[in-house]
Enzyme design. Structure first.
Site, PDB file in Angstrom:
ATOM      1  CE  LYS A  58      -4.094  -1.604   2.032  1.00 32.19           C
ATOM      2  NZ  LYS A  58      -3.973  -3.089   2.440  1.00 32.19           N
ATOM      3  CB  SER A 307      -0.463  -8.360  -0.989  1.00 36.14           C
ATOM      4  OG  SER A 307      -1.257  -9.176   0.367  1.00 36.14           O
TER       5      SER A 307
HETATM    6  C1  LIG Z   1      -4.598  -3.810   1.786  1.00 36.33           C
HETATM    7  C2  LIG Z   1      -3.673  -5.260   1.853  1.00 36.33           C
HETATM    8  C3  LIG Z   1      -4.332  -6.004   0.709  1.00 36.33           C
HETATM    9  C4  LIG Z   1      -6.364  -5.794  -0.147  1.00 36.33           C
HETATM   10  O1  LIG Z   1      -5.595  -4.590  -0.699  1.00 36.33           O
HETATM   11  P1  LIG Z   1      -6.848  -4.153  -1.120  1.00 36.33           P
HETATM   12  O2  LIG Z   1      -6.405  -3.036  -2.398  1.00 36.33           O
HETATM   13  O3  LIG Z   1      -7.273  -2.801  -0.320  1.00 36.33           O
HETATM   14  O4  LIG Z   1      -8.092  -4.493  -2.468  1.00 36.33           O
HETATM   15  C5  LIG Z   1      -4.001  -7.313  -0.041  1.00 36.33           C
HETATM   16  N1  LIG Z   1      -2.971  -7.929   1.580  1.00 36.33           N
HETATM   17  C6  LIG Z   1      -2.604  -6.564   2.457  1.00 36.33           C
HETATM   18  C7  LIG Z   1      -1.477  -7.169   3.061  1.00 36.33           C
HETATM   19  C8  LIG Z   1      -3.097  -5.010   2.868  1.00 36.33           C
HETATM   20  O5  LIG Z   1      -2.533  -4.169   3.198  1.00 36.33           O
END
Ligand SMILES: *Cc1c(COP(=O)(O)O)cnc(C)c1O
Length: 323
Positions: A58, A307
């Site tokens: 993010k 992510s």
């Molecule tokens: C926010 C987040 C997501 C999901 O992402 P979105 O853009 O809100 O769909 C997935 N994994 C992690 C680690 C996140 O912080």
């Protein structure tokens, strides 16, 4: 939340975001792991957003949004509501750009999360029983103090910034057959759609959400926003409502699947053992989705977005006990 309709970012917006964030964030690695490939029967590429300085992708969006704020807005300050990775992203970007930053969190916040945001120099305001109430308070406060309220997802600059992840991915592997993306609010999956459409149109974009928090998935299937309960342990995916802008862009997504929390935990263990890496539960959801579809992708080239890495103490305990 914004009352005006937001405009979808273009590939040009993602390219300019790449220039803006380059001084602050190096490209993240994308590796293949032979045992993982063997187990799955395909060539997999793990995009390591879990090594970002804030522990999640993010921050790409936060840096892009803050860098593009007009000078006057930046001096006045920014405000958002979140307990997790979005809060850290905005606080991190605000520190780099010297912008005052307030984060509203609902009552009884996790002290570790408060500490993480305060260590980045942001002010934490605790208000409201739920995230929805925290959001309402944030709107009031923003109006009163003239701060720029940042929505967690209905922000073209956040989506364009996150798009740089996919720019890096497709530049390395223009030959990918599919990319699996974890979905909470949908900014990352929306960004994947924008970039894939422009530079890797053959690559399928597949969203993955927990069946214990299926608001984005169910809204996508219904073609209209629905609310759903949030019962997943995967905090990054714990969103109870649909966000208009990512939903609109995600209409172009090829598929969207739900996985159970048990499947996510199994994938988290596999990442730890075979990819030598810590993914928080949300960070393992894409792999869980790919495992659920592995016959379909046998012999193909598939990327999964790991992510984030921000697993709390109880999540770590659970993971290591399982290992
Ligand atoms: C926010 C987040 C997501 C999901 O992402 P979105 O853009 O809100 O769909 C997935 N994994 C992690 C680690 C996140 O912080």
């Amino acid at each position: 939340m914004h009352t005006t309709k937001q405009v979808s970012p273009s590939i040009t917006d993602v390219l300019s975001a790449a220039l803006l964030i380059a001084p602050h964030l190096p490209e993240t690695p994308m590796w293949s792991y032979p045992v993982l490939d063997d187990r799955l029967g395909m060539e997999t590429f793990v995009k390591h957003e879990n090594v970002q300085p804030t522990g999640a992708f993010k921050v790409r969006g936060g840096l892009n949004l803050l860098s593009r704020l007009p000078e006057g807005r930046r001096t006045a300050g920014v405000l958002t509501y979140s307990t997790g990775n979005h809060a850290q992203s905005i606080a991190y970007a605000a520190r780099i750009s010297g912008t005052p930053c307030v984060i509203v969190m609902p009552e009884n916040p996790n002290p570790a999360k408060v500490a993480a945001v305060e260590a980045l120099g942001a002010t934490v305001e605790v208000k409201g029983a739920t995230m929805v109430e925290a959001g309402e308070y944030a709107r009031l406060l923003a109006g009163k103090d003239g701060l720029r309220l940042i929505s967690p997802a209905d922000e073209p600059d956040l989506i364009a910034g996150v798009g740089t992840l996919y720019l890096e991915m497709f530049r390395r592997r223009p030959d990918l057959d599919a990319v699996f993306v974890p979905v909470g609010s949908g900014t990352s999956a929306a960004a994947a759609c924008v970039v894939a459409r422009a530079i890797a149109p053959r690559c399928r974009v597949i969203g993955v959400q927990s069946s214990l928090a299926p608001a984005a998935h169910d809204s996508w299937r219904a073609g209209a926003p629905v609310r759903r309960p949030v019962e997943t342990a995967a905090e990054g995916l714990a969103t109870g409502t649909a966000f208009a802008l990512p939903q609109e862009i995600m209409r172009g997504m090829d598929d969207f699947l739900l996985v159970t929390d048990e499947e996510i935990r199994a994938a988290q263990g596999l990442l730890l053992k075979e990819a030598h890496t810590l993914g928080e539960l949300a960070g393992a959801a894409a792999l869980a989705g790919l495992i659920a579809r592995k016959e379909e992708f046998a012999g193909r080239k598939v990327a999964i977005v790991c992510s984030g890495a921000n697993a709390g103490p109880s999540e770590l305990h659970h993971l290591l006990r399982g290992a």
